[in-house]
Design a protein around this motif. Structure first.
Motif, PDB file in Angstrom:
ATOM      1  N   GLU A 146       0.800  -1.223   0.000  1.00  0.00           N
ATOM      2  CA  GLU A 146       0.000   0.000   0.000  1.00  0.00           C
ATOM      3  C   GLU A 146       0.835   1.277   0.000  1.00  0.00           C
ATOM      4  O   GLU A 146       0.275   2.377  -0.028  1.00  0.00           O
ATOM      5  CB  GLU A 146      -0.946  -0.010   1.207  1.00  0.00           C
ATOM      6  CG  GLU A 146      -1.938  -1.176   1.168  1.00  0.00           C
ATOM      7  CD  GLU A 146      -2.898  -1.178   2.343  1.00  0.00           C
ATOM      8  OE1 GLU A 146      -2.821  -0.245   3.179  1.00  0.00           O
ATOM      9  OE2 GLU A 146      -3.724  -2.100   2.425  1.00  0.00           O
ATOM     10  N   SER A 186       0.719  -0.982  16.209  1.00  0.00           N
ATOM     11  CA  SER A 186      -0.494  -1.637  15.688  1.00  0.00           C
ATOM     12  C   SER A 186      -0.727  -2.978  16.352  1.00  0.00           C
ATOM     13  O   SER A 186      -1.868  -3.370  16.611  1.00  0.00           O
ATOM     14  CB  SER A 186      -0.391  -1.799  14.168  1.00  0.00           C
ATOM     15  OG  SER A 186       0.488  -2.850  13.797  1.00  0.00           O
ATOM     16  N   HIS A 229      -6.944  -7.145  13.211  1.00  0.00           N
ATOM     17  CA  HIS A 229      -7.137  -5.832  13.821  1.00  0.00           C
ATOM     18  C   HIS A 229      -5.918  -4.929  13.609  1.00  0.00           C
ATOM     19  O   HIS A 229      -6.053  -3.720  13.376  1.00  0.00           O
ATOM     20  CB  HIS A 229      -7.423  -5.985  15.310  1.00  0.00           C
ATOM     21  CG  HIS A 229      -8.796  -6.502  15.598  1.00  0.00           C
ATOM     22  ND1 HIS A 229      -9.247  -6.743  16.885  1.00  0.00           N
ATOM     23  CD2 HIS A 229      -9.819  -6.824  14.784  1.00  0.00           C
ATOM     24  CE1 HIS A 229     -10.498  -7.195  16.832  1.00  0.00           C
ATOM     25  NE2 HIS A 229     -10.852  -7.259  15.563  1.00  0.00           N
ATOM     26  N   ASP A 256      -6.067  -3.734  10.084  1.00  0.00           N
ATOM     27  CA  ASP A 256      -7.128  -2.738   9.919  1.00  0.00           C
ATOM     28  C   ASP A 256      -6.686  -1.370  10.412  1.00  0.00           C
ATOM     29  O   ASP A 256      -6.995  -0.337   9.797  1.00  0.00           O
ATOM     30  CB  ASP A 256      -8.390  -3.181  10.669  1.00  0.00           C
ATOM     31  CG  ASP A 256      -9.108  -4.334   9.986  1.00  0.00           C
ATOM     32  OD1 ASP A 256      -8.834  -4.585   8.791  1.00  0.00           O
ATOM     33  OD2 ASP A 256      -9.933  -4.992  10.650  1.00  0.00           O
ATOM     34  N   HIS A 312      -4.298  -0.065   7.708  1.00  0.00           N
ATOM     35  CA  HIS A 312      -4.998   0.181   6.449  1.00  0.00           C
ATOM     36  C   HIS A 312      -5.909   1.412   6.541  1.00  0.00           C
ATOM     37  O   HIS A 312      -6.033   2.180   5.577  1.00  0.00           O
ATOM     38  CB  HIS A 312      -5.813  -1.055   6.074  1.00  0.00           C
ATOM     39  CG  HIS A 312      -6.632  -0.899   4.834  1.00  0.00           C
ATOM     40  ND1 HIS A 312      -6.076  -0.835   3.571  1.00  0.00           N
ATOM     41  CD2 HIS A 312      -7.974  -0.774   4.660  1.00  0.00           C
ATOM     42  CE1 HIS A 312      -7.037  -0.686   2.677  1.00  0.00           C
ATOM     43  NE2 HIS A 312      -8.196  -0.638   3.301  1.00  0.00           N
ATOM     44  N   ASN A 313      -6.517   1.599   7.717  1.00  0.00           N
ATOM     45  CA  ASN A 313      -7.443   2.722   7.906  1.00  0.00           C
ATOM     46  C   ASN A 313      -6.748   3.991   8.393  1.00  0.00           C
ATOM     47  O   ASN A 313      -7.426   4.980   8.714  1.00  0.00           O
ATOM     48  CB  ASN A 313      -8.541   2.320   8.894  1.00  0.00           C
ATOM     49  CG  ASN A 313      -9.402   1.189   8.372  1.00  0.00           C
ATOM     50  OD1 ASN A 313      -9.636   1.075   7.164  1.00  0.00           O
ATOM     51  ND2 ASN A 313      -9.886   0.334   9.275  1.00  0.00           N
ATOM     52  N   ASN A 314      -5.414   3.951   8.454  1.00  0.00           N
ATOM     53  CA  ASN A 314      -4.619   5.115   8.890  1.00  0.00           C
ATOM     54  C   ASN A 314      -5.059   5.640  10.253  1.00  0.00           C
ATOM     55  O   ASN A 314      -5.150   6.856  10.479  1.00  0.00           O
ATOM     56  CB  ASN A 314      -4.714   6.241   7.853  1.00  0.00           C
ATOM     57  CG  ASN A 314      -4.033   5.891   6.547  1.00  0.00           C
ATOM     58  OD1 ASN A 314      -2.894   5.431   6.546  1.00  0.00           O
ATOM     59  ND2 ASN A 314      -4.728   6.076   5.439  1.00  0.00           N
ATOM     60  N   GLN A 315      -5.289   4.710  11.184  1.00  0.00           N
ATOM     61  CA  GLN A 315      -5.699   5.098  12.529  1.00  0.00           C
ATOM     62  C   GLN A 315      -4.464   5.298  13.422  1.00  0.00           C
ATOM     63  O   GLN A 315      -4.314   4.662  14.465  1.00  0.00           O
ATOM     64  CB  GLN A 315      -6.645   4.041  13.102  1.00  0.00           C
ATOM     65  CG  GLN A 315      -7.970   3.988  12.363  1.00  0.00           C
ATOM     66  CD  GLN A 315      -8.899   2.895  12.831  1.00  0.00           C
ATOM     67  OE1 GLN A 315      -9.915   2.633  12.214  1.00  0.00           O
ATOM     68  NE2 GLN A 315      -8.586   2.224  13.924  1.00  0.00           N
ATOM     69  N   GLN A 317      -7.764   2.257  18.176  1.00  0.00           N
ATOM     70  CA  GLN A 317      -8.678   1.232  17.682  1.00  0.00           C
ATOM     71  C   GLN A 317     -10.076   1.497  18.209  1.00  0.00           C
ATOM     72  O   GLN A 317     -10.251   1.898  19.373  1.00  0.00           O
ATOM     73  CB  GLN A 317      -8.219  -0.167  18.130  1.00  0.00           C
ATOM     74  CG  GLN A 317      -9.113  -1.299  17.636  1.00  0.00           C
ATOM     75  CD  GLN A 317      -8.783  -2.640  18.259  1.00  0.00           C
ATOM     76  OE1 GLN A 317      -8.297  -2.705  19.385  1.00  0.00           O
ATOM     77  NE2 GLN A 317      -9.049  -3.711  17.546  1.00  0.00           N
TER      78      GLN A 317
END
Length: 443
Positions: A144, A158, A184, A187, A190-193, A315
């Motif tokens: 990505e 993460s 998790h 995620d 991937h979600n740039n959290q 999260q």
């Protein structure tokens, strides 16, 4: 890491027991400090229940490598999420959280020299499980981000912030932050959290996160790869950063902290909210988070060696059910035992596990599981179908395999009937219901 570009290591050698922060610990921290893409993964050790420190059953981490601050040290759990009795517990000698994470290391089917397989148990089996999962996360990041490697502090964050909490609520000296949850962790990336930034002595940084409605638990972690410590120092943390979170009602939450006082009562107690002056990872959790904007504060409380880079990861856990196995494309065999697995937050309500052999037109119940479990063992029914689906539900919440999978026997009596210089003939018994076969050649 310079040549040929190795960024993850997995090692399980020991170097004493509760030996404290040594020159070897310093070397590990220095390497990760110098090469921000590098991560070392170590086993916690197999000294569970022994006397390695001031009190039996604690302070059991086996080696200076493993008590470094910037590496990842791994505990051994069973497939049912119980701690293995042999798994070494923390804390590190100075009271820091060790191990940080747990993975399955009990009854692991593994390779064995020479050219065979064996079932093995130990943190040496859990450690490569974590390293392999990190490899997948690195690969996902590369996919990505144009082939570039991530910084290891982002990946470590993460993994820790999204771990499935086991044992006591919050971190503890047995499981660390809990058992790794690769989905998790992915995620979150991937979600740039997450946020990355730097802070200097006395400096403060703030970040905001907007939380939607329905969040059962909000998890926020501050993590930084810390400057290598002096082995002669009493406390191994060098750059001390502090995390606080302010909610929509202006209430401030401090991170979870543990009490390393060397007695069973303190070491086994639940974490409490407080100021952490020992660790380079700090976790805040807020249950039933009210929708709105949350402010994350990072303070450079003590940064004697220049600017400190850090990561904020978060999260959002919702009251939902997510089936994680089987998700589609698997091949089940009649009569064998399969373990259905799912993710879900909360501890109330029975789970129902249903099976369909006609693509979801009809369903039959296979098993039930209590609210604390996230798995159920089932005996695969004795029929053949390529239209299989599994559904897990709790009340009005449910999830189904993403695509179809098959249920069919494995071919038997596979044998070579002829081998020539340029050809080979193989035969096997007919499998009723099979539409085709795939033959693989080794090499």
């Amino acid at each position: 890491i310079v040549n040929p570009g190795v960024v993850i290591t997995s090692t399980s050698y020991s170097d004493g027991c509760n030996a404290g922060y040594s020159t070897v610990s310093q070397m590990i921290d220095q390497q990760i400090w110098d090469y921000p893409q590098l991560m070392h993964v170590f086993s916690a050790g197999n000294q569970g229940g022994t006397n390695c420190g001031p009190i039996t059953g604690w302070y059991e981490i086996t080696g200076g490598h493993k008590v470094a601050k910037n590496c990842i040290t791994v505990a051994n759990v069973t497939k049912e999420d119980f701690i293995a009795p042999s798994s070494s517990r923390g804390p590190a000698e100075d009271g820091r959280l060790k191990p940080e994470i747990s993975a399955v290391g009990t009854n692991v089917y593994s390779t064995m020299d020479p050219n065979t397989y064996q079932v093995l148990t130990g943190t040496s089996m859990a450690c490569p499980g974590i390293a392999g999962t990190l490899t997948q996360l690195y690969e996902a990041w590369r996919t990505e981000h144009g082939g570039a490697n991530p910084q290891s502090d982002v990946i470590k964050t993460s993994v820790l912030v999204t771990a499935d909490d086991l044992g006591n609520s919050g971190p503890d000296y047995t499981f660390g932050y809990g058992r790794i949850n690769a989905k998790h962790a992915y995620d979150m990336l991937h979600n740039n959290q997450f946020f990355t930034d730097s802070v200097d002595q006395g400096q403060n940084k703030t970040f905001t996160v907007t939380i939607p409605s329905g969040v059962s638990q909000l998890r926020i972690m501050l993590y930084w790869n810390d400057y290598p410590a002096d082995p002669a120092a009493t406390t191994d943390l060098v750059n001390n950063l502090d995390l606080t979170v302010t909610d929509v009602s202006s209430n401030t939450t401090l991170p979870w902290v543990l009490d390393p006082t060397p007695n069973n009562s303190n070491l086994s107690a639940n974490a409490i909210h407080g100021v952490d002056n020992l660790n380079n990872s700090e976790l805040v959790t807020i249950n039933n988070a009210t929708a709105g904007t949350y402010t994350i504060h990072v303070a450079g409380t003590s940064v004697p060696f220049g600017v400190q880079h850090f990561v904020i990861g978060y999260q959002l856990l919702f009251d939902q059910v997510t089936l994680t196995y089987p998700i589609g494309g698997e091949h089940w065999v009649p009569g064998e035992t399969e373990r259905v697995r799912w993710d879900s937050y909360g501890a109330s309500g029975v789970f129902n596990i249903d099976l369909s052999n006609d693509g979801g037109a009809t369903w039959s119940n296979l098993a039930t599981a209590n609210a604390a479990l996230r798995y159920a063992d089932i005996t695969v029914p004795n029929f053949i179908s390529g239209q299989m689906l599994v559904r897990v539900s709790r009340g009005s919440l449910s999830d189904v395999s993403d695509t179809l999978f098959s249920l069919i026997p494995v071919p038997t009596n596979f044998h070579v009937t002829q081998a020539c210089p340029n050809s080979i003939t193989v035969k096997w018994d007919l499998v009723n219901g099979a539409t085709d076969y795939t033959i693989y050649k080794l090499g």
